[in-house]
Write an enzyme that holds these catalytic residues in place. Sequence first.
Site, PDB file in Angstrom:
ATOM      1  N   ARG A   1     -26.244  43.819   4.091  1.00 54.72           N
ATOM      2  CA  ARG A   1     -26.430  45.268   5.301  1.00 54.72           C
ATOM      3  C   ARG A   1     -26.167  45.105   6.866  1.00 54.72           C
ATOM      4  O   ARG A   1     -26.603  46.765   6.376  1.00 54.72           O
ATOM      5  CB  ARG A   1     -26.304  45.663   4.216  1.00 54.72           C
TER       6      ARG A   1
ATOM      7  N   SER B   1     -21.230  54.015  -0.612  1.00 51.10           N
ATOM      8  CA  SER B   1     -22.260  53.772  -1.124  1.00 51.10           C
ATOM      9  C   SER B   1     -22.856  53.898   0.723  1.00 51.10           C
ATOM     10  O   SER B   1     -22.698  54.238   1.872  1.00 51.10           O
ATOM     11  CB  SER B   1     -22.614  52.006  -1.164  1.00 51.10           C
TER      12      SER B   1
ATOM     13  N   GLU C   1     -26.812  53.204   4.358  1.00 48.73           N
ATOM     14  CA  GLU C   1     -26.277  52.683   4.817  1.00 48.73           C
ATOM     15  C   GLU C   1     -24.867  53.085   5.754  1.00 48.73           C
ATOM     16  O   GLU C   1     -24.707  52.578   6.338  1.00 48.73           O
ATOM     17  CB  GLU C   1     -25.732  52.002   3.436  1.00 48.73           C
TER      18      GLU C   1
END
Length: 338
Positions: A164, A238, A334
């Site tokens: 990520r 998320s 994130e």
Amino acid sequence: MNILENVSLKNYNTFGIDVKAKAVAEIFSKDELKEILLFSEFKNSKKLVVGGGSNILLTKDFDGLVIKNSITGINIIDEDKSTVLIQAGSGVIWHHLVLYCVDNNFGGIENLSLIPGTVGAAPLQNIGAYGQELKDVFFSLKGICVNDLTEKYFNNKKCEFGYRDSIFKNELKGKFVITNITLRLKKNPVISLNYASIKEEIEKLNLQNVTIRDVSNIVCEIRKGKLPDPSIIGNAGSFFKNPEVDIFKFDELKKDYPDISGYNMDNGKIKLAAGWLIEKCQWKGKRVGNVGSYSKQSLILVNYGGATGKEILQLANEIKNSIYDKFGIILNEEVNIY
Ligand code: FAD
Ligand code: NAP
């Protein structure tokens, strides 16, 4: 080009946060992007590029120019017997690209079905889901440097992809606008079925000779059942990344929490499910005012309506603190916070 002034950004972010931008311009081509970056009125202004706004949290008014990216186009630029190079404009809706590939039986991104947002944002966090990651099929990208308008080319290695993560989320954050990306996909797809939920669904449906269309359909159905639809409940997916720990820390945790799951990563670390940690701290489904942790997926923070970015951030910080206190683990965001 149409430039709007003093604009609410509520419809430009999937959290539905109602802050204002000094100006918003929508661009449809690389040339329009250059034009707006050259515009004397905005020469010294802050700039923020948005695609679908599905991975941002806006905590205050944006005193600058928001560039809404709508650069379109999907083309085959080369192929051989077994692979095909597909180039897509950075403003293409990611799921439209997935559907185009599924329709043509080009394999490699079907597990990434229904991820919201645009193609141009996909490299930023090396989007991933159900065992596939962008980096595994990524060939190259092109874009424009915000400061001097030079055009740059990045191959896979130069993007510094991680879990990520990429160079565009770090040293090039806010400095480079991606205008197109090229993927190398397989003409004879290999189905990726590592994730239990996909395997279970295939068994339940008793599917034989599974195709990438089957996988795409299954992923879409699972996602529709589990994830909040941003057009109904504001969210950005998320909120935190899954943390990585070393084997010693994992063994220590396993003694206290025998039900903890860990997944081996390429870098030798063990990935923990952030959602599990959040659940263990009793946040799952908990609502605090206008915000909360989603009842079916605790890693997703939601805006039940009328929340400010600061309220979401405060909840995120409370969650982070409780996880640190209980497990000694620091969660990292994130979502891109502005
Ligand atoms: P935006 O939110 O518009 O932008 C995100 C960041 O990228 C910002 O910093 C922005 O400035 C920058 N950016 C955008 N476009 C460009 C460009 N052309 N050039 C340079 N910088 C740019 N993510 C996953 O990885 N896997 C998932 O399974 C997943 N599921 C999700 C489910 C839901 C319900 C939601 C709401 C989100 C989910 N996400 C997931 C997160 C998100 O969809 C992805 O990160 C997506 O790639 C963001 O695209 P976007 O166009 O909306 O980016
Ligand atoms: P899940 O299946 O309940 O799994 C929980 C976590 O465990 C996931 O985060 C996943 O990591 C990890 N995991 C599960 N099986 C694994 C395996 N076989 N190998 C390696 N790691 C494994 O997750 P979920 O919440 O329903 O989400 C399903 C998929 O969609 C996940 O891949 C998730 O990343 C993706 N998703 C992402 C977002 C986002 O905004 N980033 C939002 C919703 C869903 P990974 O996350 O690394 O895959």
